[in-house]
Design an enzyme around this catalytic site. Structure first.
Site, PDB file in Angstrom:
ATOM      1  N   ASP A 472       0.822  -1.203   0.000  1.00 39.23           N
ATOM      2  CA  ASP A 472       0.000   0.000   0.000  1.00 39.23           C
ATOM      3  C   ASP A 472       0.863   1.264   0.000  1.00 39.23           C
ATOM      4  O   ASP A 472       2.071   1.229   0.307  1.00 39.23           O
ATOM      5  CB  ASP A 472      -0.908  -0.022   1.243  1.00 39.23           C
ATOM      6  CG  ASP A 472      -2.250   0.639   0.992  1.00 39.23           C
ATOM      7  OD1 ASP A 472      -2.342   1.458   0.064  1.00 39.23           O
ATOM      8  OD2 ASP A 472      -3.194   0.339   1.743  1.00 39.23           O
ATOM      9  N   ASP A 542     -10.767   1.838  -3.237  1.00 36.84           N
ATOM     10  CA  ASP A 542     -11.316   1.513  -1.922  1.00 36.84           C
ATOM     11  C   ASP A 542     -12.831   1.464  -1.971  1.00 36.84           C
ATOM     12  O   ASP A 542     -13.468   1.000  -1.026  1.00 36.84           O
ATOM     13  CB  ASP A 542     -10.892   2.578  -0.896  1.00 36.84           C
ATOM     14  CG  ASP A 542      -9.532   2.264  -0.298  1.00 36.84           C
ATOM     15  OD1 ASP A 542      -9.000   1.179  -0.571  1.00 36.84           O
ATOM     16  OD2 ASP A 542      -9.008   3.116   0.448  1.00 36.84           O
TER      17      ASP A 542
HETATM   18  C1  GLA Z   1      -5.810   1.872   2.241  1.00 38.66           C
HETATM   19  C2  GLA Z   1      -6.203   0.690   1.391  1.00 38.66           C
HETATM   20  C3  GLA Z   1      -7.264  -0.112   2.108  1.00 38.66           C
HETATM   21  C4  GLA Z   1      -6.739  -0.561   3.455  1.00 38.66           C
HETATM   22  C5  GLA Z   1      -6.286   0.633   4.260  1.00 38.66           C
HETATM   23  C6  GLA Z   1      -5.598   0.216   5.536  1.00 38.66           C
HETATM   24  O1  GLA Z   1      -6.844   2.780   2.347  1.00 38.66           O
HETATM   25  O2  GLA Z   1      -6.619   1.101   0.143  1.00 38.66           O
HETATM   26  O3  GLA Z   1      -7.651  -1.216   1.336  1.00 38.66           O
HETATM   27  O4  GLA Z   1      -5.673  -1.444   3.249  1.00 38.66           O
HETATM   28  O5  GLA Z   1      -5.390   1.450   3.526  1.00 38.66           O
HETATM   29  O6  GLA Z   1      -5.171   1.272   6.273  1.00 38.66           O
END
Ligand code: GLA
Length: 724
Positions: A472, A542
């Protein structure tokens, strides 16, 4: 080799069976752009006499004809007063560059780009055209790679300082095309967190237009891609000229329409906030750009990009393999989990046929919220009393694979790492350190920082015996300054950071060749070709709401195939927009990407778990087709109340069709959905209903749909060629 040099006319013709690209050396020295479009035998036009009053013999730069001539590598100071592709300030402060032909080479294959991901070039051929500025000794190598099996022309630029004085590159785009037509429209992909890559089309007007990023990543706001469309171009037909960049940092895709209404399209590293010092003997390479011409509209363009990405961009064990069906605990638990909860989730997952449990954010340091511990990649024994290794063993014993979330490029101010190394983050001297999501960004232009990341993440992966990693990157980056770079190199930080990301990713992915890597940036905030070259799939957004996903996946599919798009079934009402949608629709939409779940399975009623088990069997049976088939967008969720898309096998014998209606309406006749890509002479059976249709009937009359009952109703059809 599909590159011909016509010595008499000083023309280079690059071609395959469908597309030609032609450039010409004016007066034997200045490379002019002649043509890009459907395959031609040759172009007889004498550009110089048509567009200026010169011939090869009388051509004179002193009288500035370059301003109205289409060029391959426009610079500044030699008479072209439009914005150029390459701009270099020399030791004496002058920024005029007179690039003339100095030689060329035609060779099989394709050179790699130093330090950056790029496409493979097996079976391709490359023209390298070397131009030289005699005054400074600077040279520019223009590289063009032609593929015979896909209509892609790869372009990049390499600048070499062959002089004895330092020079500063202020801009170096990867590709420039000077079109000689004034009727084009521009398509770009723009958005934001949770609504990434939405298509926008506008007619070109004089002046500058385009998309760009200065956010430190390719970004959710704009994608490193653009397409110019002929007036009649649509999903199925018409001419489309597209450019996509293999780069994850600040970029710019720009079209400048000049006084003759001719568009100059350029794509490459964002010049704003960028410069690069080039000492004598040094070279600088741009990322690679891919030019795609399609005479079959946007659908043809997308299928070309998809094929190209599958054949020449994605690599490693999972590039063409089945992907594990996963469940991710993020929306199931957020930070509130312990080993027991995870094991309960894993047990239910196993029962319904899921292959992999992903442990998301919150397993390390003391991270109970998003305000601490990034950088401290040590197991939180309060939540995981047996550590990552113990959890992983228990999950593996159940017959599941184990995946782990990491955010290697970041550091929380509240972390042991930051307390030990406050200088390791990106910052501008003593000025304010700008936080986002309460985190700072590690300075990956520094070798010591890169080594730490490789070490710490590698150790966590080994401890956890992981089969999958979600990498990420959760904030935009102000590329404000690096403690290690001298003042004159501070504007190199953005590019050096991305080179650092590529190095770290390469070191880790090559150390763990069996692991499936998925990139992520608050969802789809760094969703680009370079990321796909390093990690074969990326979390698309997301936003997991089924209708928003119809839109996001529709826009994303303009460039990227389903095998690149992470897509999960999540809870209803949805956590991002509060919308309720049927479970079946959520599953059908997620089948448009790499399939998984993002919800607490342990709370679902038995009936839904049975439905989920059935979806999983279906995905496993259809996955090769869903991920690697030819993709057709049938109905756009941006244009109406419906969305439809389909995947067709390469031999055209099998297809999966998905249709979603947003709002149900009363008293409407059941619709007909015209399909694409099938063979009109074959018959196809709907495997669920047993009904048989002619291929011609499905293509020209349409597949009868059921009338939607309830909002966001989905329907899916699995068609097989009838051979008995
Ligand atoms: C980001 C990712 C999510 C999750 C969060 C965790 O927003 O896109 O899928 O992993 O971080 O903090």
């Amino acid at each position: 080799m599909p590159i011909i040099y016509d010595e008499a006319r000083r023309c280079f013709h690059l071609y395959n069976a469908r597309v030609s690209y032609i450039l010409r050396l004016a007066a034997g020295s200045v490379p002019l752009h002649l043509y890009w479009g459907p395959r031609v035998r040759a172009i007889g036009d004498d550009l110089l006499t048509r567009l200026s009053r010169y011939t090869d013999e009388t051509f004179s730069l002193h009288e500035t004809p370059l301003d109205r001539l289409p060029q391959e590598c426009p610079t500044f100071g030699m008479g072209d007063l439009r914005e150029g592709m390459l701009h270099i300030v020399q030791a004496d402060g002058a920024h005029a560059l007179d690039l003339r032909y100095a030689g060329h080479q035609i060779a099989p294959g394709k050179p790699e780009i130093a330090g950056m991901p790029s496409a493979r070039g097996d079976g391709a051929a490359t023209l390298t055209l070397t131009l030289r500025d005699a005054y400074s000794g600077l040279t520019a190598e223009l590289r063009y790679t032609v593929y015979e099996d896909v209509d892609i022309l790869a372009r990049s630029l390499r600048v070499v300082n062959g002089g004895d004085q330092a020079a500063t590159i202020e801009r170096a785009f990867s590709a420039c095309v000077d079109f000689q037509r004034s009727d084009l429209s521009l398509l770009t992909l723009s958005g934001a967190w949770g609504r990434e890559r939405q298509p926008y089309v506008r007619k070109l007007v004089p002046g500058e237009q385009g998309v760009s990023s200065v956010r430190g990543a390719s970004s959710a706001i704009a994608s490193p891609f653009m397409a110019l469309l002929a007036p009649d171009a649509n999903e199925e037909q018409g001419e489309v000229y597209a450019m996509a960049l293999c780069y994850s940092g600040n970029f710019k895709a720009t079209v400048n329409v000049d006084a003759d209404w001719n568009p100059r399209a350029m794509i490459g590293i964002q010049p704003f906030g960028f410069s690069w010092n080039l000492a004598p003997g040094e070279a600088f390479e741009t990322p690679e750009a891919y030019l795609c011409f399609s005479a079959e509209g946007l659908g043809g363009m997308s299928r070309t990009f998809h094929r190209f990405i599958r054949r020449y961009i994605t690599s490693g064990k999972y590039a063409r393999a089945a992907r594990p069906l996963l469940v991710n605990n993020w929306e199931a638990t957020y930070f509130d989990f312990d080993e027991d909860k995870l094991l309960a989730l894993a047990r239910t997952a196993k029962d319904v046929g899921i292959d992999l449990l992903v442990l998301d954010d919150g397993w390390f340091g003391r991270r109970d919220r998003d305000d601490s511990s990034l950088g401290d990649w040590t197991d939180d024994l309060r939540k995981l009393p047996h550590g990552l290794g113990g959890l992983s063993d228990r999950i593996h014993e159940m017959g599941l694979k184990f995946g782990l979330w990491v955010e290697p490029e970041m550091v929380s101010p509240d972390s042991d790492l930051y307390r030990a190394h406050p200088d390791w983050c990106i910052h501008a001297g003593g000025r304010m350190r700008v936080e986002a999501r309460q985190q700072l960004v590690l300075d990956l232009s520094r070798a010591d920082v890169r080594d730490y990341i490789v070490e710490a993440i590698g150790a966590a992966m080994e401890r956890g015996k992981v089969d999958y990693v979600k990498w990420d990157m959760n904030r935009a980056i102000n590329m404000s300054g690096s403690e290690k770079l001298p003042p004159e190199r501070q504007k190199e930080l953005g590019h050096r950071y991305i080179l650092g990301v590529y190095e770290v990713m390469r070191r880790i992915t090559s150390r763990f060749p069996q692991v499936l890597f998925e990139s992520c940036a608050s969802g789809g905030g760094r969703f680009d070709l370079a990321m796909m070259a390093l990690m074969p799939q990326a979390w698309c957004s997301d936003d997991t709401d089924a209708w928003m996903r119809c839109r996001i996946q529709h826009g994303t599919s303009l460039v990227f195939p389903p095998s690149c798009m992470g897509a999960h079934v999540s809870a209803s009402p949805n956590h991002q927009v509060g919308r309720s949608t049927p479970l079946a629709t959520r599953a059908m939409v997620a089948m448009g990407g790499t399939y998984g779940y993002e919800l607490d399975l342990t709370r679902l009623p038995q009936e839904e778990l049975e439905q989920i088990a059935a979806f999983n069997r279906r995905v496993k049976a259809l996955q090769p087709l869903l991920l690697y088939g030819d993709y057709y967008r049938l109905l756009s969720p941006f244009e109406g109340n419906e969305c439809a898309f389909m995947s067709v096998s390469e031999d055209r014998g099998e297809a999966v069709v998905t249709h979603v209606t947003a709002q149900a309406q009363p008293f409407v006749q059941p619709g007909l959905l015209r399909l694409r890509g099938l063979n009109p002479d074959w018959d196809y059976r709907d495997e669920d209903s047993g009904r048989v249709y002619g291929g011609d009937e499905l293509l020209y009359y349409g597949l009868p749909l059921k009338t939607a009952w309830g909002d966001y109703a989905g329907q899916q059809f699995h068609l097989m060629r009838v051979t008995d």
